[in-house]
Each structure stands twice: as structure tokens, then as C-alpha cells.
Design a protein around this motif. Structure first.
Motif, PDB file in Angstrom:
ATOM      1  N   UNK A 216       0.831  -1.210   0.000  1.00 36.57           N
ATOM      2  CA  UNK A 216       0.000   0.000   0.000  1.00 36.57           C
ATOM      3  C   UNK A 216       0.863   1.257   0.000  1.00 36.57           C
ATOM      4  N   UNK A 217       1.922   1.232   0.796  1.00 36.10           N
ATOM      5  CA  UNK A 217       2.821   2.387   0.842  1.00 36.10           C
ATOM      6  C   UNK A 217       3.534   2.576  -0.501  1.00 36.10           C
ATOM      7  N   UNK A 218       3.967   1.455  -1.096  1.00 40.01           N
ATOM      8  CA  UNK A 218       4.628   1.533  -2.403  1.00 40.01           C
ATOM      9  C   UNK A 218       3.668   2.041  -3.468  1.00 40.01           C
ATOM     10  N   UNK A 219       2.433   1.573  -3.435  1.00 40.29           N
ATOM     11  CA  UNK A 219       1.451   1.986  -4.431  1.00 40.29           C
ATOM     12  C   UNK A 219       1.188   3.486  -4.345  1.00 40.29           C
ATOM     13  N   UNK A 220       1.125   4.012  -3.156  1.00 43.23           N
ATOM     14  CA  UNK A 220       0.862   5.437  -2.967  1.00 43.23           C
ATOM     15  C   UNK A 220       2.051   6.299  -3.362  1.00 43.23           C
ATOM     16  N   UNK A 221       3.269   5.816  -3.091  1.00 49.38           N
ATOM     17  CA  UNK A 221       4.457   6.666  -3.239  1.00 49.38           C
ATOM     18  C   UNK A 221       5.145   6.567  -4.593  1.00 49.38           C
ATOM     19  N   UNK A 222       5.266   5.336  -5.142  1.00 46.54           N
ATOM     20  CA  UNK A 222       6.137   5.231  -6.322  1.00 46.54           C
ATOM     21  C   UNK A 222       5.733   4.136  -7.303  1.00 46.54           C
ATOM     22  N   UNK A 223       4.530   3.678  -7.255  1.00 48.23           N
ATOM     23  CA  UNK A 223       4.108   2.591  -8.129  1.00 48.23           C
ATOM     24  C   UNK A 223       4.178   2.973  -9.602  1.00 48.23           C
ATOM     25  N   UNK A 224       3.704   4.167  -9.948  1.00 44.29           N
ATOM     26  CA  UNK A 224       3.698   4.590 -11.344  1.00 44.29           C
ATOM     27  C   UNK A 224       5.112   4.700 -11.899  1.00 44.29           C
ATOM     28  N   UNK A 225       6.026   5.244 -11.110  1.00 39.28           N
ATOM     29  CA  UNK A 225       7.412   5.357 -11.562  1.00 39.28           C
ATOM     30  C   UNK A 225       8.036   3.975 -11.735  1.00 39.28           C
ATOM     31  N   UNK A 226       7.761   3.051 -10.808  1.00 42.27           N
ATOM     32  CA  UNK A 226       8.303   1.707 -10.912  1.00 42.27           C
ATOM     33  C   UNK A 226       7.772   1.007 -12.165  1.00 42.27           C
ATOM     34  N   UNK A 227       6.521   1.226 -12.501  1.00 43.91           N
ATOM     35  CA  UNK A 227       5.953   0.636 -13.717  1.00 43.91           C
ATOM     36  C   UNK A 227       6.685   1.142 -14.952  1.00 43.91           C
ATOM     37  N   UNK A 228       6.905   2.450 -15.033  1.00 41.64           N
ATOM     38  CA  UNK A 228       7.584   3.021 -16.204  1.00 41.64           C
ATOM     39  C   UNK A 228       9.001   2.483 -16.344  1.00 41.64           C
ATOM     40  N   UNK A 229       9.725   2.440 -15.230  1.00 40.15           N
ATOM     41  CA  UNK A 229      11.093   1.926 -15.280  1.00 40.15           C
ATOM     42  C   UNK A 229      11.100   0.437 -15.611  1.00 40.15           C
ATOM     43  N   UNK A 230      10.098  -0.284 -15.115  1.00 41.31           N
ATOM     44  CA  UNK A 230      10.013  -1.708 -15.390  1.00 41.31           C
ATOM     45  C   UNK A 230       9.794  -2.013 -16.867  1.00 41.31           C
ATOM     46  N   UNK A 231       8.960  -1.211 -17.520  1.00 39.43           N
ATOM     47  CA  UNK A 231       8.736  -1.395 -18.960  1.00 39.43           C
ATOM     48  C   UNK A 231      10.044  -1.224 -19.722  1.00 39.43           C
ATOM     49  N   UNK A 232      10.839  -0.241 -19.339  1.00 39.82           N
ATOM     50  CA  UNK A 232      12.141  -0.045 -19.986  1.00 39.82           C
ATOM     51  C   UNK A 232      13.072  -1.228 -19.716  1.00 39.82           C
ATOM     52  N   UNK A 233      13.002  -1.756 -18.490  1.00 38.71           N
ATOM     53  CA  UNK A 233      13.870  -2.877 -18.128  1.00 38.71           C
ATOM     54  C   UNK A 233      13.493  -4.162 -18.854  1.00 38.71           C
ATOM     55  N   UNK A 234      12.227  -4.276 -19.278  1.00 40.08           N
ATOM     56  CA  UNK A 234      11.745  -5.530 -19.863  1.00 40.08           C
ATOM     57  C   UNK A 234      12.491  -5.908 -21.134  1.00 40.08           C
ATOM     58  N   UNK A 235      13.036  -4.928 -21.850  1.00 35.66           N
ATOM     59  CA  UNK A 235      13.743  -5.236 -23.094  1.00 35.66           C
ATOM     60  C   UNK A 235      14.977  -6.090 -22.845  1.00 35.66           C
TER      61      UNK A 235
END
Length: 271
Positions: A216-235
Motif C-alpha cells: 500500500x505504501x509503495x502503491x501510494x508513493x512510487x508505483x507509477x514510476x516503478x511501472x515506467x522503469x520496469x517497462x524499460x527494463x523488460x527489453x
């Protein structure tokens, strides 16, 4: 790197067989790449290939042959040598295996594809009956699996399980949550990816309520940023039959390039 980095492959005594298609693909890609050199004196690193099903005793014989027939291992005690595998090596008292594990270029774990079910931790067992989590004992078909990734905020992974699934989670914007009892030392591409910025790490003994607080804390604070960075990492988790920039093969090669500077031990002369 593409122009100057060179790797020499030791010629195996017999045809190689690989249990994992990723190991086979890496070996084929390396042989067809501009990194290959037939002149060992030009090489920055030396690749020691061996079949996936070889016992540690047989691998020890491979190293012994390399040491006896060519001088390159003995110049560095194997410090500029490397091997790659999905499963790693078992523990053995044989000196050749000890040198290979201790001195060779370390911690280059391939992001492999495997459906071997890991042993469930106490935390996962606690979550089985929790309606907020979907825990499967068997993998879904690919379509259902990807649909669930896309519709989930977080994806749970047991440390030591199938790491290829983490790449899929990144691709479909599901932030990985890695359950572990020990420090993370051998996730794929640790020289390239800032894992703390793209994944959440929790202790298996944390308990369901503590896990929910963390998420819950992660979702509120930095979930969107982690998603964006994760998409870049997926390659970096994609294995192409014809290697492409930034895919798994080139990411492995970049890690090797970063680690190419090794300590060269002076050769000892014995009376």
C-alpha cells in the motif's frame, strides 16, 4: 564495446547439448557475433562451454584439460574466464571446480525460461486464502497469464524461482514483489538494472499484514514510476534468435564488458 570486445571460446571435446533453450541460444549467438575471436591472444575473456547435464566431476575434467593444453587459464587462475548457466554449479571439493566458482567472472545469471514450481514460503502459504491475492499452484496458459499480469498492480515471485516471469511482469506493468530470506546477490543483470527502483523486496517471515502495508505504501508513493522503469527494463529479458540491441544477449555481453578488467596473477615458477 561492439568493435573492440573479444571473447575466445574453448573448443569442446564433444557436441554440446543444453537443457535450456536460452543456454543454447546464447552459445549460438556468441559464435555468430562480432565478439568472437579465433586468436586467443586478442581475447579479453575466455568462455568455458559445457553441456547442461554434465556432472560437476565431468566439468572438473573440462577445466583440467583446459589447464593442461593451453596457457590462458594458468595466467590468471581463471580470473578472465566465464561460464553461463541457468542452474549454476553444485558444490564440489575438486580444486578445478573450486577455482572455476571462485575465480571466474562471477554472478552472471541467465534469465531463463522454466516452469519448475518453487517451494512455497510461509508467506505465500498464508496468502493462498486471501481474496486480495491470486496464488496458483500451476502456471496459467499464456493468454490468461498475461491478462492477469496486466490487471494486477503487483506480482509475487519466490526468490530462486523462474526469473523469466519477472521480465514478463515488467513488460505488462506489474511491479515484481520478490520474497526472500537472504540478501539479493544474483538476480539477472545486477550491473545494469537498479533493482531497488523497479521491484519490491520482502522477507518471507513478514506476514500478510506487513506485506499489505508495504505494498500500500509503495502503491501510494512510487508505483507509477516503478511501472515506467520496469517497462524499460523488460527489453533486457527478451531473447531474440537474431540478437537485437539491448536484448538479453547484448545485456549479458555488456555485463561481461564491464567486468573484463581482471587481476592477472604472475605465473609461479617451481623448482
Amino acid at each position: 564495446m561492439l568493435k573492440s570486445f573479444k571473447i575466445f571460446i574453448y573448443k569442446p571435446n564433444e557436441a554440446l547439448t543444453f537443457k535450456s533453450p536460452v543456454e543454447s541460444l546464447f552459445y549460438t549467438s556468441l559464435q555468430d557475433s562480432p565478439f568472437l575471436t579465433q586468436n586467443a591472444e586478442q581475447a579479453h575473456l575466455f568462455f568455458v562451454p559445457f553441456s547442461s547435464d554434465l556432472s560437476t566431476r565431468s566439468i572438473a575434467r573440462v577445466i583440467r584439460r583446459i589447464k593442461e593444453e593451453l596457457p590462458y587459464w594458468n595466467r590468471t587462475l581463471g580470473a578472465d574466464h566465464f561460464y553461463l548457466s541457468c542452474a549454476g554449479l553444485g558444490y564440489e571439493s575438486d580444486r578445478n571446480i573450486v577455482e572455476l566458482k571462485k575465480n571466474s567472472v562471477p554472478d552472471l545469471l541467465l534469465p531463463c525460461f522454466s516452469w519448475v514450481k518453487p517451494k512455497w514460503s510461509s508467506l505465500v502459504k498464508e496468502l493462498v486464502n486471501d481474496f486480495e491475492f491470486l496464488i496458483e499452484s500451476e502456471p496459467s496458459d499464456q493468454l490468461t497469464y498475461r491478462q492477469r499480469l496486466t490487471s494486477s498492480k503487483f506480482c509475487l515471485f519466490e526468490y530462486g524461482g523462474d526469473v523469466s516471469g519477472i521480465g514478463e511482469a515488467f513488460r505488462f506493468q506489474c511491479v515484481p514483489v520478490v520474497i526472500t530470506d537472504r540478501p539479493i546477490q544474483d538476480l539477472p543483470f545486477m550491473d545494469v538494472l537498479r533493482w531497488q527502483e523497479i521491484a519490491v523486496f520482502v522477507h518471507s517471515k513478514s506476514g500478510a499484514e506487513e506485506l499489505k502495508r508495504v505494498l500500500n505504501r509503495t502503491y501510494e508513493d512510487r508505483h507509477e514510476q516503478m511501472k515506467r522503469l520496469g517497462v524499460k527494463a523488460s527489453q533486457h529479458f527478451v531473447w531474440d534468435e537474431l540478437p537485437q540491441p539491448f536484448d538479453s544477449f547484448h545485456t549479458v555481453m555488456y555485463q561481461l564488458w564491464l567486468r573484463r578488467h581482471t587481476i592477472r596473477y604472475a605465473r609461479r615458477e617451481y623448482d
